[in-house]
Design an enzyme around this catalytic site. Structure first.
Site, PDB file in Angstrom:
ATOM      1  N   GLY B  73       0.834  -1.200   0.000  1.00 58.93           N
ATOM      2  CA  GLY B  73       0.000   0.000   0.000  1.00 58.93           C
ATOM      3  C   GLY B  73       0.870   1.252   0.000  1.00 58.93           C
ATOM      4  O   GLY B  73       0.570   2.231  -0.690  1.00 58.93           O
ATOM      5  N   HIS B 182      -3.710  -6.234   2.585  1.00 62.30           N
ATOM      6  CA  HIS B 182      -3.783  -6.870   3.911  1.00 62.30           C
ATOM      7  C   HIS B 182      -4.740  -6.131   4.845  1.00 62.30           C
ATOM      8  O   HIS B 182      -5.064  -6.621   5.916  1.00 62.30           O
ATOM      9  CB  HIS B 182      -2.383  -7.010   4.538  1.00 62.30           C
ATOM     10  N   CYS B 305       4.096   6.734  23.946  1.00 64.77           N
ATOM     11  CA  CYS B 305       4.896   5.684  24.578  1.00 64.77           C
ATOM     12  C   CYS B 305       4.766   4.352  23.853  1.00 64.77           C
ATOM     13  O   CYS B 305       5.539   3.436  24.085  1.00 64.77           O
ATOM     14  CB  CYS B 305       4.486   5.547  26.042  1.00 64.77           C
TER      15      CYS B 305
END
Lengths: 73, 360
Positions: B73, B182, B305
């Protein structure tokens, strides 16, 4: 501008600066100002978002990395 | 005991559709040869590739000669966007996927189009005098649909449709568009580039002597065919699957919003059917993902994080919503009511527990 409470959160990663603000803003009277000094980049988005979610006023980023909040309630 | 995992991260990658699995195995036996050769196996491979192209074109309601298979993609995005660019900067929505941002940065001159709190661009705010405009069909993190067909622009338009392809019909009004197999249940390693007949598109990269002048390298014929089979199945199923997912996402949105200091973001109605994002105040995103995983729920997060870059999601930042404590839940075609119920049963306690660790 007279700041009622300075929070030095430099070196703290997100969400710690906001946690510090959330715990300690009640130390200033309603109408009072809290300044958060933070070098974590997420603070730039998360401190105004905290103000919006918690009904407090985001005064602005007075200088780079220094965020000022007014307690409204 | 750890219960069976509920994978709730289809927006990162949808599990292989059963239709793709069968096709893939069969195509490995028949589609190995070089489709340019004139011998029997070569003609066989060529037939499969042309068939894959025809099926994808039919599913997307475009012409077969507008469809190119790429290696991903991301490659389809790079080729589509850079191939359309004329003289002038790349204007892109502030919430575009990183592949668009990287292509724009590589092109050297870029300008962001701001978005509102829901993550939507203002159709009348596209800057003038730019070389190309890039606006996604739908946002990959928060699900908000973009007003692609209504954009007020004079430059060519590239649409990254990776998040919506197969799940929703394509929007109108673009010159080139990209998808990624996918993300709809095809195999990884297949991108789809669609270039409108008549669009002025010039290959931005070195050419090749393959079948399709818009791509380069040896065609992955079996994977392209499997991607096409999955796309056909997904398009046939989408009315039913989409309605089910939409209702489940509505439930997650309502339940998450009831947890104190949790903000559910993105457009609640004009959105992708299968995904939802919310942010939990005072919660560490990594801890949230880890605790949900321990309970058997695999979700993504846009919090700093949890990112390899240690910077928060550009999408959340551009929307001006909380970036920490962020969770993206995206449903697969098999996600059941029981999976969602289970997640919603665990979620309030997990949030409470992580907040308690920091005394809130």
């Amino acid at each position: 501008m007279s700041i009622d409470l300075d929070l030095d959160c430099r070196g703290l990663l997100c969400p710690l600066p906001v946690i510090e603000l959330g715990k300690r803003y009640v130390e200033v009277p309603v109408g009072g100002l809290v300044a958060v000094l933070a070098d974590d980049v997420a603070a730039r988005t998360d401190i105004p978002a905290w103000c919006r979610m918690r009904g407090q006023e985001f005064v602005g980023e007075e200088e780079p990395g220094r965020y000022v909040v007014r307690r409204l309630s | 005991m750890r219960k069976a995992a509920a994978y709730l991260d289809s927006a990162s990658s949808e599990p292989l559709h059963p239709a793709a699995r069968e096709t893939l195995l069969a195509a490995y036996d028949r589609g190995y040869a070089d489709p340019r050769r004139l011998h029997g196996p070569g003609r066989d491979a060529r037939l499969l590739l042309d068939n894959a192209r025809a099926v994808v074109a039919e599913c997307l309601e475009v012409r077969p000669d507008e469809v190119t298979f790429t290696a991903s993609g991301t490659e389809a995005v790079h080729r589509g966007l850079l191939g359309l660019r004329r003289v002038g900067p790349v204007a892109y929505a502030a919430v575009e996927h990183s592949s668009v941002v990287h292509a724009a940065t590589w092109a050297g001159d870029a300008v962001e189009i701001p978005v509102d709190r829901l993550g939507r661009v203002d159709a009348s705010a596209v800057p003038a005098d730019v070389g190309v405009v890039a606006v996604q069909s739908a946002n990959h993190e928060v699900g908000t649909l973009q007003p692609v067909a209504d954009l007020d622009r004079d430059a060519p338009l590239f649409v990254d449709a990776c998040a919506s392809m197969g799940r929703l019909p394509l929007p109108h009004g673009w010159d080139a568009l990209a998808g990624s197999a996918h993300k709809w249940g095809g195999p990884a390693g297949v991108g789809v580039l669609v270039v409108r007949k008549g669009a002025r598109w010039v290959n931005p990269f070195p050419g090749d002597d393959r079948i399709d002048e818009r791509s380069s390298g040896f065609e992955n014929v079996p994977a392209a065919l499997a991607a096409a089979a999955a796309l056909r199945a997904v398009v046939e199923e989408r009315a039913e699957v989409g309605a089910r997912q939409r209702a489940l996402v509505d439930r997650i949105r309502r339940a998450a919003a009831e947890i104190p200091d949790v903000e559910v973001v993105g457009d609640p109605v004009e959105r992708l059917p299968h995904l939802v994002t919310f942010s939990c105040l005072y919660v560490d995103g990594e801890a949230l993902v880890t605790e949900l995983d321990r309970r058997g729920y695999g979700v993504a997060s846009g919090s700093a994080c949890t990112a390899s870059t240690l910077t928060p999601s550009r999408v959340l930042e551009a929307m001006g919503v909380l970036t920490h404590g962020n969770v993206r839940v995206s449903l697969t075609r098999d996600t059941s009511e029981a999976d969602v119920d289970g997640l919603l049963t665990e979620l309030p306690g997990v949030v409470r527990e992580i907040r308690a660790r920091v005394g809130l």
